[in-house]
Design an enzyme around this catalytic site. Sequence first.
Site, mmCIF file in Angstrom:
data_model
loop_
_atom_site.group_PDB
_atom_site.id
_atom_site.type_symbol
_atom_site.label_atom_id
_atom_site.label_comp_id
_atom_site.label_asym_id
_atom_site.label_seq_id
_atom_site.Cartn_x
_atom_site.Cartn_y
_atom_site.Cartn_z
ATOM 1 N N ASP A 90 12.602 -31.707 26.314
ATOM 2 C CA ASP A 90 11.239 -32.095 25.997
ATOM 3 C C ASP A 90 10.397 -30.824 25.903
ATOM 4 O O ASP A 90 9.960 -30.272 26.908
ATOM 5 C CB ASP A 90 10.685 -33.026 27.074
ATOM 6 C CG ASP A 90 9.256 -33.471 26.794
ATOM 7 O OD1 ASP A 90 8.614 -32.892 25.890
ATOM 8 O OD2 ASP A 90 8.766 -34.384 27.481
ATOM 9 N N LYS B 216 2.390 -31.899 20.071
ATOM 10 C CA LYS B 216 1.237 -31.046 20.340
ATOM 11 C C LYS B 216 1.040 -29.969 19.272
ATOM 12 O O LYS B 216 0.486 -30.217 18.222
ATOM 13 C CB LYS B 216 1.346 -30.446 21.743
ATOM 14 C CG LYS B 216 1.248 -31.489 22.858
ATOM 15 C CD LYS B 216 1.100 -30.855 24.206
ATOM 16 C CE LYS B 216 1.110 -31.870 25.343
ATOM 17 N NZ LYS B 216 -0.004 -32.833 25.330
ATOM 18 N N PHE C 75 6.970 -34.902 33.703
ATOM 19 C CA PHE C 75 5.907 -35.542 32.936
ATOM 20 C C PHE C 75 6.352 -35.600 31.479
ATOM 21 O O PHE C 75 6.453 -34.569 30.809
ATOM 22 C CB PHE C 75 4.570 -34.813 33.043
ATOM 23 C CG PHE C 75 3.476 -35.554 32.321
ATOM 24 C CD1 PHE C 75 2.799 -36.576 32.945
ATOM 25 C CD2 PHE C 75 3.162 -35.249 31.000
ATOM 26 C CE1 PHE C 75 1.807 -37.299 32.271
ATOM 27 C CE2 PHE C 75 2.170 -35.962 30.319
ATOM 28 C CZ PHE C 75 1.498 -36.989 30.956
#
Length: 426
Positions: free
Chosen positions: A233, A274, A146
């Site tokens: 990531d 984030k 994801f």
Amino acid sequence: MSVLEQINSEDAIALEDTHGAHNYHPLPVVLNRGEGVYVWDVEGKKYYDFLSAYSAVNQGHCHPKIVGAMTEQARTLTLTSRAFYNDRLGQFEKYATETFHFDKLLPMNTGAEAVETALKICRKWAYEKKGIPENQAQIVVCTNNFHGRTTTIISFSNDPIARKNFGPYTEGFLKIEYDNLNALEEALENNKNVAGFLVEPIQGEAGVFVPSEGYLKSAKDLCEKHNVLFIADEVQTGIARTGRLLATCGNCSCPDKHCSGTPEVKPDILILGKALSGGAYPVSAVLANDPIMGVIRPGNHGSTFGGNPIAAAVGMAALAVVKDEKLAQNAFELGELFRQEMNHFISTCNLVTKVRGKGLLNAILINDTEDSSTAWDICMALKENGLLAKPTHGNIIRFAPPLVMTRGQLLDCIRIITDTLRQFEK
């Protein structure tokens, strides 16, 4: 009705249902206030937040230092675009590159934008530095990944809900099994035009899948052998979530004892988002050293809002909070406690088969099929008992509280979780 008028939960949900696109399926709770590890709904009920906005709120809701930096900058200068310099971006770039030990930072806004940026940098490096023929670069990715939901990113997803009826898809990606070094080696050996390997250190959205010990180090070694960029990531796993500053352990901020036996892996390209803002503002970034980042020149890439003064001020404050409050160390210690207590509970019941994770990124596996409603029903019961969590992939519940949580608060949450789970014992 005034746009600022208070409404109840039922009306708020009805408004979204009527006027908003149905691209999410939220838990039926309407929040309007947060502080630290807690959130409150519009009726005033208090909850522990055990999702942290998918690890964006690592520093806790409305952290005063982060909010203070944001509001102070908002009163001074909000946006210039990159047509001009501003006095905050360079300071943020220096602070972040020194924190993570890279030469350069390219600022963006969202995690998906940062992933897209990393893909572009990797491809351009492949053509200009590695010598791969133009338009033939391949990037290796993992199944069940994801990385976002842009058209390019869903092109290498194997989630049918994310993909179906959004084609045609972007080419140039090779999918291999996660945590399978043989598959990676085969892909690199048999495809001379591979430019990079994009990987999540822990697959969060897939259900908090933690790879085998040494997988990341061995994968990096294979990439170096074949002159392929290792792209990490860390949008969800970075910024202390897993008990280290980075899950790849490139330059961890916790005591050495916490990393004993864990090999150090430094990505060629690092993707952050984030918690880079503590959840206060959209801030993301791609970091790399000069030989890689140097392929990006004026006009190649950009964003009107990327690197704006508020984002820069917020990013510096968010990173300072992680360091000053030793959040990596806290996440490590509380994560050990959480898994210890959950394993003890699992040994006494049949409902939960496993707990897995690192730091305060964890998940439990419910003993039911993926198409059952059990995990959802448990999360609904947790909500009633004062704790918010969300299922993923049907029978998995992810637990990721803010890293400012105390030991006493965590033990209280464990009590809520185990008491709730016992309600579902057959």
